[in-house]
Scaffold this motif. Structure first.
Motif: not given
Length: 339
Positions: A142-154
């Motif tokens: 699990w990793y991501f770049d440049s996401l808001t908390p809501m975008a990560a939850l989605i």
């Protein structure tokens, strides 16, 4: 039926006089949307942003409550009279753009899906209810770049074949399966609400069709599992598009993602029904607020069928004589598997 509309500013509960209110929510919308028209244009000053951010309002329609953050307004003038309309979203919008900063994250420890979801709301006023299949996600997956908390939850929800929903009035986010009940199991599941012909004021139907998929390949990315998910009792020869996701690190996750993919198949219809919003608490036989993701038993003169509520819109308008409140419920009907 005497309809009631109440709008107050929070936290001081200052009354806000409104001419009309429109509220909408849906399966593919992670928050509720609000639009209201002020009865007294000068009250715009009461709802302009404060030093701490957007003003919040509580809207109550026939006993059902929502809480919104007011984000924008429109002013117009006609024949010398000023009109003001305002728009807002659920307070969970504070976890999204433009309020929450985008971050980059990489989790180097084993975590469950529920733990990853809860980590996105730490330090905020919101909590998460992870109400779908849970599994262990491999360290580093699990990793991501440049996401808001809501975008990560989605993104987390999508990994499980799920969606994010905001509670109408509480600072609560619910991660729920896109299909809480598979269409082929609807006839043996108790519905959440019933719509009889005698309360339906208007109805519209649009047919739509999907291929009758009976299998799908679901796989992880750099790490994880690969699985062939098949509709039980069928040949498993017509494949839906392959699903590849970094979060598919366990067969439980692959199975649930595949189940939701295969639930969207065959002959379908989108049915919109206009019904009154009966007061809460309800009397015997009445239908209250229908929420997205609920199962609805639609009873007609030609028979009954069970559909999934995918959206709802409530319109409250004031006239010289009375207040009218109508809710429009969108139902997804499946002919191949559920009827």
């Amino acid at each position: 039926m005497l309809n009631t509309v109440q709008v107050v500013r929070l936290p001081d509960r200052l009354p806000i006089d409104v001419d009309s209110v429109s509220i909408s929510g849906g399966r593919d919308a992670w928050c509720w949307d609000l639009r209201l028209s002020l009865l007294r244009a000068e009250q715009i000053a009461e709802l302009t942003p404060s030093a701490t951010g957007p003003r919040q309002v509580e809207v109550t329609l026939n006993g059902y409550r929502w809480v919104f953050a007011i984000e924008s307004f429109d002013k117009g003038q006609s024949f010398g009279q000023l009109s003001v309309s305002m728009a807002g979203r659920s307070v969970s919008a504070l976890l999204a753009e433009p309020y929450a900063p985008a971050r980059s994250v990489e989790v180097d420890q084993v975590r469950t899906m529920a733990q990853l979801a809860n980590a996105e709301v730490l330090g905020s006023a919101c909590t998460v209810e992870y109400a779908t299949v849970d599994w262990l996600v491999t360290a580093g997956a699990w990793y991501f770049d440049s996401l808001t908390p809501m975008a990560a939850l989605i993104r987390l929800a999508e990994g499980a074949g799920a969606v994010v929903q905001s509670h109408p009035s509480d600072p609560l986010l619910q991660i729920r399966p896109r299909y809480p009940v598979s269409p082929w199991d609807r006839t043996t599941t108790t519905p959440d609400a019933t719509l009889q012909d005698d309360i339906v004021l208007g109805e519209r139907l649009q047919l739509q069709s999907r291929p009758i998929f009976d299998a799908v390949i679901v796989a992880g990315e750099q790490v994880g599992v690969a699985a062939r998910v098949r509709r039980e009792g069928e040949a498993g020869q017509t494949y839906a598009p392959q699903q590849v996701d970094q979060l598919i690190t366990h067969l439980d996750g692959a199975r649930e993602r595949g189940r939701n993919v295969l639930s969207d198949r065959g002959g379908q219809a989108v049915v919109e029904a206009d019904i009154p919003l009966f007061h809460s608490p309800l009397e015997l036989g009445q239908t209250g607020l229908v929420l997205p993701m609920q199962l609805v038993n639609r009873v007609t003169g030609a028979g009954a069928w069970i559909g999934l509520a995918t959206a709802v819109r409530i319109e409250a308008t004031r006239s010289e004589k009375a207040i009218e409140i109508i809710q429009t419920v969108t139902l997804e009907r499946h002919y191949t598997d559920a009827s």
